[in-house]
Design a protein around this motif. Sequence first.
Motif, PDB file in Angstrom:
ATOM      1  N   LEU A 114      18.246 -25.420  38.175  1.00 17.08           N
ATOM      2  CA  LEU A 114      17.052 -25.867  38.884  1.00 17.08           C
ATOM      3  C   LEU A 114      16.261 -26.765  37.942  1.00 17.08           C
ATOM      4  O   LEU A 114      15.758 -26.307  36.915  1.00 17.08           O
ATOM      5  CB  LEU A 114      16.187 -24.677  39.298  1.00 17.08           C
ATOM      6  CG  LEU A 114      16.806 -23.679  40.283  1.00 17.08           C
ATOM      7  CD1 LEU A 114      15.946 -22.428  40.383  1.00 17.08           C
ATOM      8  CD2 LEU A 114      16.977 -24.308  41.652  1.00 17.08           C
ATOM      9  N   ASP A 167      13.777 -28.454  41.846  1.00 19.82           N
ATOM     10  CA  ASP A 167      12.920 -27.315  42.158  1.00 19.82           C
ATOM     11  C   ASP A 167      11.506 -27.723  42.543  1.00 19.82           C
ATOM     12  O   ASP A 167      10.635 -26.874  42.757  1.00 19.82           O
ATOM     13  CB  ASP A 167      12.906 -26.292  41.017  1.00 19.82           C
ATOM     14  CG  ASP A 167      12.273 -26.815  39.736  1.00 19.82           C
ATOM     15  OD1 ASP A 167      11.796 -27.964  39.718  1.00 19.82           O
ATOM     16  OD2 ASP A 167      12.259 -26.064  38.736  1.00 19.82           O
ATOM     17  N   TRP A 180      16.220 -24.551  48.917  1.00 17.83           N
ATOM     18  CA  TRP A 180      17.191 -24.543  47.818  1.00 17.83           C
ATOM     19  C   TRP A 180      18.589 -24.157  48.282  1.00 17.83           C
ATOM     20  O   TRP A 180      19.580 -24.746  47.844  1.00 17.83           O
ATOM     21  CB  TRP A 180      16.746 -23.587  46.717  1.00 17.83           C
ATOM     22  CG  TRP A 180      15.525 -24.028  45.966  1.00 17.83           C
ATOM     23  CD1 TRP A 180      14.889 -25.242  46.049  1.00 17.83           C
ATOM     24  CD2 TRP A 180      14.779 -23.251  45.024  1.00 17.83           C
ATOM     25  NE1 TRP A 180      13.792 -25.269  45.218  1.00 17.83           N
ATOM     26  CE2 TRP A 180      13.700 -24.065  44.585  1.00 17.83           C
ATOM     27  CE3 TRP A 180      14.901 -21.960  44.516  1.00 17.83           C
ATOM     28  CZ2 TRP A 180      12.763 -23.609  43.642  1.00 17.83           C
ATOM     29  CZ3 TRP A 180      13.974 -21.513  43.592  1.00 17.83           C
ATOM     30  CH2 TRP A 180      12.923 -22.330  43.155  1.00 17.83           C
TER      31      TRP A 180
END
Length: 397
Positions: free
Chosen positions: A185, A218, A225
């Motif tokens: 991320l 992120d 996600w």
Amino acid sequence: MPKVNPSILRWARETAGFSIEDAADKIGLGAARGLAGSERLAMLEAGEAEPSRPLLLKMASQYRRPLLTFYLAERPVMAARGEDFRTLPEEFAQRDAALVDTLLREVRARQEMVRALLEAEDEAQVLSFVGSFDQDLGAEALATNIVETLGFDLEHFRHGSGRGSTKGFSYLRERVEAAGVFVLLIGNLGSHHSALNVELFRGFALADPVAPFVVINDQDSEQAWSFTLLHELAHIWLGESGVSGGRPTIAIETFCNDIAGRILLPANDIAGEQPLIGATQGRVMARIAAIADARQVSHSMVAYKLYREGIIDQHMWSAVTALYRELWLRNRAAQRDRARESDGGPNYYIVRRHRLGNRLLALSRRMLAEGALSPSKAAAILGVKPNNVYSLTDSAA
């Protein structure tokens, strides 16, 4: 002693996305001897003066290039990043594109180090699913193949680890990493000043047969996600390295979106949905919220699925997607304000561990313990300072 190549000074600045005025400010080159900082930098780039080593170190930091780069006789060949699957909005400037290029370059270097480490330790295993699929076989077949390879259970994703989008994502990420893919991320280049807009970059895949990487922005909502991870996995199954943005306007991006949609929200889940063509936006959003909340997926993903199934039209899909994005940005800004007002903040090592993923941390910790990896090289792989390596890897135990 070799001399600095002035043409590379200019190239490094331009590929970092800085104007000459911005660069002078970033490296602290102020006015002197009647010349503005930008004029002094122009002289250095023209070879009319030689930069000091402290100034070169600042350039290396701001341009994100190794110091050695400035002494090369020729400009380095740009590392292949694969396909660019994005259609970028016109408002994004060269500076924004340069940030993504920098991120791609840094992650590719880390991925190459991981692969070299696995090969050196005789742990390199070719993953048969990388590049195993052809788009002509269809989205349903690829979605099924991914689910079977991962051992992914949709009900466990939705409810098995407790309600909440991050719980579902944690389970999906665990299955993906167990299959051999590194999942990171990353939403900036080290500070909030270099945050990467999701319209510019939502995720990218490096389809290496030994050490495949997926990076998820992120800065996007946590609910998105899982969809992005599955989208990028589709690219890996197709053997395509590349970067994806926020607006799917080419066939391959629509195809990979369909893969993610079929896995997280199968067609039979919405088979009984009544057409909403001509319905008010409020009614459409209420229905989207009911579906999203029940199935632990993002509102934007449900809107996309309803559009692809012909339940809402393109105009409505575009309108509600834009509204969801606006609401998310407002909510994130409010969260940041609350965080600034509260005492302390999340633990650095917990946050960093979450961003790096268990697979990369476990490999680094084990190789450090076995003496196959030095702290400095582990720091390069993990993207942290060497003095943080042991605390970071110990916290992952």
